[in-house]
Design a protein around this motif. Structure first.
Motif, PDB file in Angstrom:
ATOM      1  N   VAL A 160      53.992-133.878  46.743  1.00 36.48           N
ATOM      2  CA  VAL A 160      55.140-134.746  47.048  1.00 36.48           C
ATOM      3  C   VAL A 160      55.044-136.018  46.204  1.00 36.48           C
ATOM      4  O   VAL A 160      56.025-136.432  45.575  1.00 36.48           O
ATOM      5  N   GLY A 161      53.867-136.608  46.183  1.00 34.29           N
ATOM      6  CA  GLY A 161      53.664-137.817  45.376  1.00 34.29           C
ATOM      7  C   GLY A 161      53.895-137.565  43.896  1.00 34.29           C
ATOM      8  O   GLY A 161      54.536-138.361  43.203  1.00 34.29           O
ATOM      9  N   ARG A 162      53.404-136.436  43.400  1.00 32.49           N
ATOM     10  CA  ARG A 162      53.586-136.065  41.998  1.00 32.49           C
ATOM     11  C   ARG A 162      55.064-135.844  41.686  1.00 32.49           C
ATOM     12  O   ARG A 162      55.559-136.261  40.630  1.00 32.49           O
ATOM     13  N   SER A 163      55.765-135.208  42.610  1.00 26.76           N
ATOM     14  CA  SER A 163      57.208-134.974  42.429  1.00 26.76           C
ATOM     15  C   SER A 163      57.965-136.294  42.354  1.00 26.76           C
ATOM     16  O   SER A 163      58.926-136.426  41.589  1.00 26.76           O
ATOM     17  N   THR A 212      61.078-125.976  44.551  1.00 26.59           N
ATOM     18  CA  THR A 212      60.293-124.777  44.249  1.00 26.59           C
ATOM     19  C   THR A 212      58.805-124.995  44.524  1.00 26.59           C
ATOM     20  O   THR A 212      58.160-124.178  45.184  1.00 26.59           O
ATOM     21  N   VAL A 213      58.275-126.108  44.047  1.00 27.93           N
ATOM     22  CA  VAL A 213      56.843-126.396  44.218  1.00 27.93           C
ATOM     23  C   VAL A 213      56.500-126.583  45.696  1.00 27.93           C
ATOM     24  O   VAL A 213      55.547-125.981  46.214  1.00 27.93           O
ATOM     25  N   LEU A 214      57.256-127.428  46.386  1.00 31.02           N
ATOM     26  CA  LEU A 214      56.932-127.758  47.778  1.00 31.02           C
ATOM     27  C   LEU A 214      57.159-126.573  48.707  1.00 31.02           C
ATOM     28  O   LEU A 214      56.360-126.322  49.619  1.00 31.02           O
ATOM     29  N   SER A 241      62.127-143.308  50.242  1.00 33.84           N
ATOM     30  CA  SER A 241      62.317-142.969  51.660  1.00 33.84           C
ATOM     31  C   SER A 241      62.231-141.454  51.876  1.00 33.84           C
ATOM     32  O   SER A 241      61.693-140.997  52.889  1.00 33.84           O
ATOM     33  N   VAL A 242      62.713-140.678  50.918  1.00 31.53           N
ATOM     34  CA  VAL A 242      62.629-139.214  51.016  1.00 31.53           C
ATOM     35  C   VAL A 242      61.172-138.783  50.877  1.00 31.53           C
ATOM     36  O   VAL A 242      60.687-137.927  51.628  1.00 31.53           O
ATOM     37  N   LYS A 243      60.462-139.389  49.932  1.00 29.94           N
ATOM     38  CA  LYS A 243      59.034-139.098  49.744  1.00 29.94           C
ATOM     39  C   LYS A 243      58.262-139.386  51.028  1.00 29.94           C
ATOM     40  O   LYS A 243      57.497-138.549  51.510  1.00 29.94           O
ATOM     41  N   LYS A 244      58.474-140.564  51.596  1.00 27.98           N
ATOM     42  CA  LYS A 244      57.761-140.949  52.819  1.00 27.98           C
ATOM     43  C   LYS A 244      58.101-140.013  53.974  1.00 27.98           C
ATOM     44  O   LYS A 244      57.223-139.639  54.760  1.00 27.98           O
ATOM     45  N   SER A 245      59.366-139.649  54.080  1.00 27.86           N
ATOM     46  CA  SER A 245      59.810-138.745  55.143  1.00 27.86           C
ATOM     47  C   SER A 245      59.123-137.381  55.035  1.00 27.86           C
ATOM     48  O   SER A 245      58.658-136.826  56.036  1.00 27.86           O
ATOM     49  N   LEU A 246      59.043-136.835  53.820  1.00 27.35           N
ATOM     50  CA  LEU A 246      58.384-135.542  53.626  1.00 27.35           C
ATOM     51  C   LEU A 246      56.895-135.628  53.949  1.00 27.35           C
ATOM     52  O   LEU A 246      56.332-134.734  54.596  1.00 27.35           O
ATOM     53  N   ILE A 247      56.257-136.708  53.523  1.00 30.45           N
ATOM     54  CA  ILE A 247      54.830-136.888  53.815  1.00 30.45           C
ATOM     55  C   ILE A 247      54.601-136.960  55.328  1.00 30.45           C
ATOM     56  O   ILE A 247      53.683-136.332  55.860  1.00 30.45           O
ATOM     57  N   ARG A 304      48.647-117.865  40.992  1.00 29.52           N
ATOM     58  CA  ARG A 304      48.599-117.755  42.449  1.00 29.52           C
ATOM     59  C   ARG A 304      48.511-119.159  43.033  1.00 29.52           C
ATOM     60  O   ARG A 304      47.688-119.968  42.634  1.00 29.52           O
ATOM     61  N   VAL A 305      49.329-119.410  44.018  1.00 28.50           N
ATOM     62  CA  VAL A 305      49.377-120.712  44.686  1.00 28.50           C
ATOM     63  C   VAL A 305      48.347-120.736  45.802  1.00 28.50           C
ATOM     64  O   VAL A 305      48.237-119.794  46.576  1.00 28.50           O
ATOM     65  N   ILE A 306      47.561-121.781  45.857  1.00 25.87           N
ATOM     66  CA  ILE A 306      46.692-122.039  47.014  1.00 25.87           C
ATOM     67  C   ILE A 306      47.018-123.457  47.447  1.00 25.87           C
ATOM     68  O   ILE A 306      46.974-124.378  46.633  1.00 25.87           O
ATOM     69  N   ALA A 307      47.392-123.621  48.697  1.00 26.62           N
ATOM     70  CA  ALA A 307      47.849-124.928  49.158  1.00 26.62           C
ATOM     71  C   ALA A 307      47.168-125.326  50.457  1.00 26.62           C
ATOM     72  O   ALA A 307      46.789-124.485  51.267  1.00 26.62           O
ATOM     73  N   THR A 308      47.035-126.629  50.628  1.00 26.32           N
ATOM     74  CA  THR A 308      46.562-127.232  51.867  1.00 26.32           C
ATOM     75  C   THR A 308      47.548-128.348  52.200  1.00 26.32           C
ATOM     76  O   THR A 308      48.330-128.758  51.322  1.00 26.32           O
ATOM     77  N   PRO A 309      47.517-128.861  53.420  1.00 26.51           N
ATOM     78  CA  PRO A 309      48.388-130.001  53.714  1.00 26.51           C
ATOM     79  C   PRO A 309      48.124-131.173  52.755  1.00 26.51           C
ATOM     80  O   PRO A 309      49.069-131.822  52.295  1.00 26.51           O
ATOM     81  N   GLU A 310      46.858-131.383  52.421  1.00 27.14           N
ATOM     82  CA  GLU A 310      46.511-132.496  51.533  1.00 27.14           C
ATOM     83  C   GLU A 310      47.073-132.284  50.124  1.00 27.14           C
ATOM     84  O   GLU A 310      47.596-133.208  49.504  1.00 27.14           O
ATOM     85  N   SER A 311      46.959-131.051  49.611  1.00 26.91           N
ATOM     86  CA  SER A 311      47.471-130.783  48.260  1.00 26.91           C
ATOM     87  C   SER A 311      48.996-130.842  48.229  1.00 26.91           C
ATOM     88  O   SER A 311      49.588-131.242  47.226  1.00 26.91           O
ATOM     89  N   THR A 312      49.626-130.476  49.334  1.00 20.20           N
ATOM     90  CA  THR A 312      51.086-130.536  49.406  1.00 20.20           C
ATOM     91  C   THR A 312      51.561-131.982  49.426  1.00 20.20           C
ATOM     92  O   THR A 312      52.554-132.330  48.769  1.00 20.20           O
ATOM     93  N   ILE A 313      50.853-132.842  50.139  1.00 12.98           N
ATOM     94  CA  ILE A 313      51.185-134.270  50.133  1.00 12.98           C
ATOM     95  C   ILE A 313      51.016-134.824  48.718  1.00 12.98           C
ATOM     96  O   ILE A 313      51.842-135.613  48.248  1.00 12.98           O
ATOM     97  N   ALA A 314      49.966-134.392  48.030  1.00 10.38           N
ATOM     98  CA  ALA A 314      49.765-134.820  46.638  1.00 10.38           C
ATOM     99  C   ALA A 314      50.921-134.326  45.760  1.00 10.38           C
ATOM    100  O   ALA A 314      51.383-135.053  44.872  1.00 10.38           O
TER     101      ALA A 314
END
Length: 108
Positions: free
Chosen positions: A13-16, A96-98, A26-32, A1-11
């Motif tokens: 993005v960084g992990r991806s 898929t993750v994001l 630039s794509v990473k920064k744009s998504l963040i 089960r996925v549990i997400a917050t804005p902070e975990s989603t930003i993390a």
């Protein structure tokens, strides 16, 4: 089960980016930035009543701050993820993750 917050989603993005699922910084920064702009802070106040040993009642006020994702901007982020996948700017794994993170926040 996925549990997400804005902070975990930003993390995520960084992990991806680290995993190579997002290749351009630039794509990473744009998504963040999109996630940060879509994040709003909600203030919730709760009152708790306690019985003290001497029989008196004590009322405590608890203030919680929660990060929430704006619904309309969340939908915009999903559309952006779809476009980035189509252009090849992110891999299917990153998509898929994001997308699961964003969808969870929209649904909960």
């Amino acid at each position: 089960r996925v549990i997400a917050t804005p902070e975990s989603t930003i993390a995520d993005v960084g992990r991806s980016f680290v995993l190579g699922w997002i290749q351009k910084e630039s794509v990473k920064k744009s998504l963040i930035q999109l996630i940060q702009k879509a994040t709003k802070i909600e203030r919730k106040i709760e009152y708790i009543e306690e019985q003290l040993p001497n029989g008196q009642k004590s009322k405590k006020k608890i203030v919680k701050l929660e990060s929430r994702l704006d619904k309309l901007l969340g939908i915009k982020i999903i559309k952006e993820l779809d476009a980035l996948l189509k252009k090849g700017s992110i891999t299917q794994q990153a998509h898929t993750v994001l997308k699961a993170d964003i969808q969870w926040m929209l649904d909960n």
